[in-house]
Design an enzyme around this catalytic site. Structure first.
Site, PDB file in Angstrom:
ATOM      1  N   ASN A  61      22.710  19.360  69.457  1.00 20.99           N
ATOM      2  CA  ASN A  61      21.987  19.067  68.216  1.00 20.99           C
ATOM      3  C   ASN A  61      22.875  18.297  67.250  1.00 20.99           C
ATOM      4  O   ASN A  61      23.436  17.271  67.668  1.00 20.99           O
ATOM      5  CB  ASN A  61      21.248  20.287  67.649  1.00 20.99           C
ATOM      6  CG  ASN A  61      22.056  21.515  67.380  1.00 20.99           C
ATOM      7  OD1 ASN A  61      22.605  22.123  68.291  1.00 20.99           O
ATOM      8  ND2 ASN A  61      22.112  21.923  66.133  1.00 20.99           N
ATOM      9  N   ASP A  62      22.983  18.712  66.013  1.00 17.25           N
ATOM     10  CA  ASP A  62      23.538  17.866  64.940  1.00 17.25           C
ATOM     11  C   ASP A  62      24.810  17.082  65.280  1.00 17.25           C
ATOM     12  O   ASP A  62      25.762  17.650  65.822  1.00 17.25           O
ATOM     13  CB  ASP A  62      23.908  18.724  63.720  1.00 17.25           C
ATOM     14  CG  ASP A  62      22.841  19.716  63.325  1.00 17.25           C
ATOM     15  OD1 ASP A  62      21.812  19.828  64.007  1.00 17.25           O
ATOM     16  OD2 ASP A  62      23.048  20.405  62.311  1.00 17.25           O
ATOM     17  N   PRO A  63      24.865  15.804  64.864  1.00 14.56           N
ATOM     18  CA  PRO A  63      26.145  15.097  64.859  1.00 14.56           C
ATOM     19  C   PRO A  63      27.031  15.730  63.776  1.00 14.56           C
ATOM     20  O   PRO A  63      26.542  16.089  62.708  1.00 14.56           O
ATOM     21  CB  PRO A  63      25.770  13.665  64.472  1.00 14.56           C
ATOM     22  CG  PRO A  63      24.474  13.775  63.714  1.00 14.56           C
ATOM     23  CD  PRO A  63      23.771  14.977  64.285  1.00 14.56           C
ATOM     24  N   SER A 122      27.555  23.204  61.699  1.00 12.94           N
ATOM     25  CA  SER A 122      27.838  21.826  61.278  1.00 12.94           C
ATOM     26  C   SER A 122      28.801  21.688  60.102  1.00 12.94           C
ATOM     27  O   SER A 122      28.978  22.602  59.302  1.00 12.94           O
ATOM     28  CB  SER A 122      26.524  21.130  60.948  1.00 12.94           C
ATOM     29  OG  SER A 122      25.802  20.967  62.145  1.00 12.94           O
TER      30      SER A 122
END
Ligand SMILES: *[C@@H]1O[C@H](CO)[C@@H](O)[C@H](O)[C@H]1NC(C)=O
Ligand SMILES: *[C@@H]1O[C@H](CO)[C@@H](O)[C@H](O)[C@H]1NC(C)=O
Length: 573
Positions: A61-63, A122
């Site tokens: 998922n998230d960068p 994140s």
């Protein structure tokens, strides 16, 4: 076992054993506890990308923490090393010299200490004076609180910064009594004010008010909460992955380093809305003296506001690329597939092609464009000029690999005279696109591309425009219709749409689409409106895929120019 048999068995396993374990408690992700460590049996190559970032298997998922450091680009991302659904999250790490070809290095941050034993979520990178990178990330601690931690490279002489250490002074920020410890995450890149103090923002909420909580520090170790939020907005819910950065005025494309303030400089503030899973931003001004961000009056701060992308694009983050003096945006593109299908495939999630972002000349919105480096993958080229599109007869573009292509087309409309009237009650472009899908004939449009199409057009994904006449000028609608993208029934085929803020005086509108097996990333009106979609064709796949240009409106539309390239495979391991 054939892949269909495999899919069927996985369905059976899923239905019999796991469906009751579905749980929605933790964080913002649906949690399938029993599937989190379910290693893929085989990894299906079908629908895997050729040039969009994707690890060999499992969930992403998230960068996280993208940065440019000593000539190397770093991409970290949320990764489950053990399965194709969210869980066991760590920071996987890849490095590149061109943002397109990537080599994996060992995971940078994984649960190991009291302050992150339940998750390494994140965060962002900041490069401190003396050229010293530091990451701030959210750890889920032993009491399941979200806390903010620092990580620093073990050896600055290692060009790939492979090993990261977590100093003993962690956690650096704890939720106080006024902060919901389950809704306190995703620190931004930090910036220094004129007083020399560092500032960082953490996403949160109070009741239903989304909040960007500001902290200050003299040494990047001891942080104090500011008296007020950097910014907040009622009724928007949890703000994930906030991002704030400066943009040059006057349509200049040069990027600016984090939180430059000055004449002509504006600021962008973006949040990922957990409740709707959409990324929104406003254009405004960050004020040093008050330490607050104020959106411009016409820039709306909720789900009626500006979007980076009207399709699949979430938890995005920018960084300043000091090498090429530009600001680059990454976003996570999730699957449209079911969880059992993801498990059968053995993978889920992609990163977007990195996009350069700058403020439009009109200063009302951003413009996005794939970084130039992606053009290094362009291979066989097809060109076409001044070709009239006959209503209802799609024109096939041959001579390229239609499943892995870069298509850039400009349409010219013969006359805008007869454009249908725009009803001012049409405020939601996505709903308008679902009512006026690709099969609904109009006057000016629908015209555009049919991509990842089967030969007989039983399956295709359509990206197209319609032009309407409003009181003052014209309204351009851009849609992506997935309803015929695949014969498979159980996947999400929601239609996406956005308005394109362009002036139609020259009666021209452009569309660029990056087509890559199961992802289509489209840039309308020179990058003013973007739509990304994830689709899974079943019929003429791989080297059998087809590409068409079409017009289903009664007014004549011409391709004034079309350039399309087969794309080479990027090296991504
Ligand atoms: C804190 O956040 C969690 C996660 O969104 C939510 O379930 C809970 O209701 C919140 N608590 C309060 C007191 O608002
Ligand atoms: C991912 O995809 C599904 C279905 O296509 C969607 O409903 C969901 O909200 C998406 N986004 C995120 C960020 O999970």
């Amino acid at each position: 076992m054939g892949s269909l048999d495999l899919r069927f068995s996985i369905w059976v396993i899923f239905l019999c054993c796991f469906s009751l374990s579905r749980d929605v408690v933790e964080a913002s992700h649906e949690v399938f506890l029993n599937l989190q460590s379910f290693q893929p049996i085989t990894v299906s190559q079908n629908h895997r990308t050729g040039f969009h970032f994707q690890p060999p298997k499992n969930w992403i998922n998230d960068p996280n923490g993208p940065m440019y450091y000593n000539g190397i680009y770093h991409l970290f991302y949320q990764y489950n090393p053990k399965g194709a659904v969210w869980g066991n999250i760590e920071w996987a790490h890849s490095v590149s010299t061109d943002l397109i070809n990537w080599s994996p290095v060992e995971p940078a941050i994984y649960p190991s200490e009291k302050f992150d034993i339940n998750g390494c979520w994140s965060g962002s990178a900041t490069i401190l004076p003396g050229n010293k990178p530091v990451i701030l990330y959210t750890g889920v601690d032993q009491s399941n609180r979200q806390v903010q931690n620092a990580a620093i490279p073990k050896n600055l002489a290692d060009p790939y910064l492979k090993e990261w250490i977590k100093p003993s002074y962690n956690p650096v920020i704890l939720p106080d009594k006024d902060i919901n410890a389950s809704s306190f995450r995703d620190p931004t890149t930090a910036w220094q004010g004129p007083d020399g103090q560092w500032r960082v923002v953490i996403g949160s909420k109070t009741g239903k008010e989304g909040t960007a909580i500001l902290y200050k520090s003299k040494d990047f170790i001891h942080w104090e909460k500011a008296q007020h939020y950097l910014h907040s907005s009622k009724e928007t819910g949890m703000w994930e992955c906030p991002d704030i950065y400066p943009v040059s005025g006057g349509g200049r494309r040069d990027g600016l380093d984090t939180l430059v303030v000055g004449k002509g400089v504006k600021h962008v503030f973006k949040v990922s809305l957990d409740d709707t899973k959409l990324d929104y931003y406003t254009i405004g001004q960050y004020q040093h003296d008050t330490d607050q961000y104020v959106p411009d009056r016409e820039s709306v701060d909720n789900k009626a506001g500006l979007r980076y992308d009207h399709g699949k694009f979430y938890a995005s983050k920018t960084f300043y690329d000091a090498g090429k003096k530009r600001r680059v945006l990454w976003g996570w593109m999730n699957e449209s597939d079911t969880v059992p299908n993801d498990i059968a495939k053995g993978w889920a999630g992609l990163q977007s092609i990195p996009r350069m972002v700058w403020l439009d000349k009109n200063e009302r919105q951003l413009v996005q464009w794939p970084v130039d480096e992606v053009e290094s993958l362009r291979d066989r080229k097809v060109k076409l000029f001044n070709k009239v599109l006959v209503k209802g007869e799609p024109l096939q573009i041959k001579g390229l690999t239609a499943e892995q292509a870069d298509v850039d087309v400009e349409f010219e409309i013969e006359s805008l005279e007869k454009a249908e009237a725009f009803d001012p009650s049409w405020t939601d472009p996505q709903i308008l696109c679902s009512h006026k899908g690709v099969e609904v004939e109009g006057v000016i449009g629908p015209f555009g591309l049919k991509v990842l199409a089967s030969k007989g057009l039983e399956e295709y994904t359509a990206i197209f425009f319609r032009v309407f006449k409003a009181k003052q000028d014209h309204v351009v609608l851009m849609c992506s219709d997935q309803s015929r993208s695949s014969k498979e029934l159980d996947i999400d085929k929601t239609t996406y749409g956005g308005f394109v803020d362009v002036n139609m005086v020259d009666r021209r509108i452009s569309l660029r689409s990056l087509i890559d097996h199961s992802v289509v990333e489209s840039f309308g009106g020179g990058g003013r409106t973007c739509i990304t979609t994830r689709v899974y064709p079943t019929m003429d796949v791989e080297d059998q895929a087809n590409l068409y240009v079409f017009n289903k409106g009664s007014e004549t539309v011409k391709i004034s120019k079309l350039k399309a390239w087969s794309m080479k495979k990027a090296e991504i391991a």
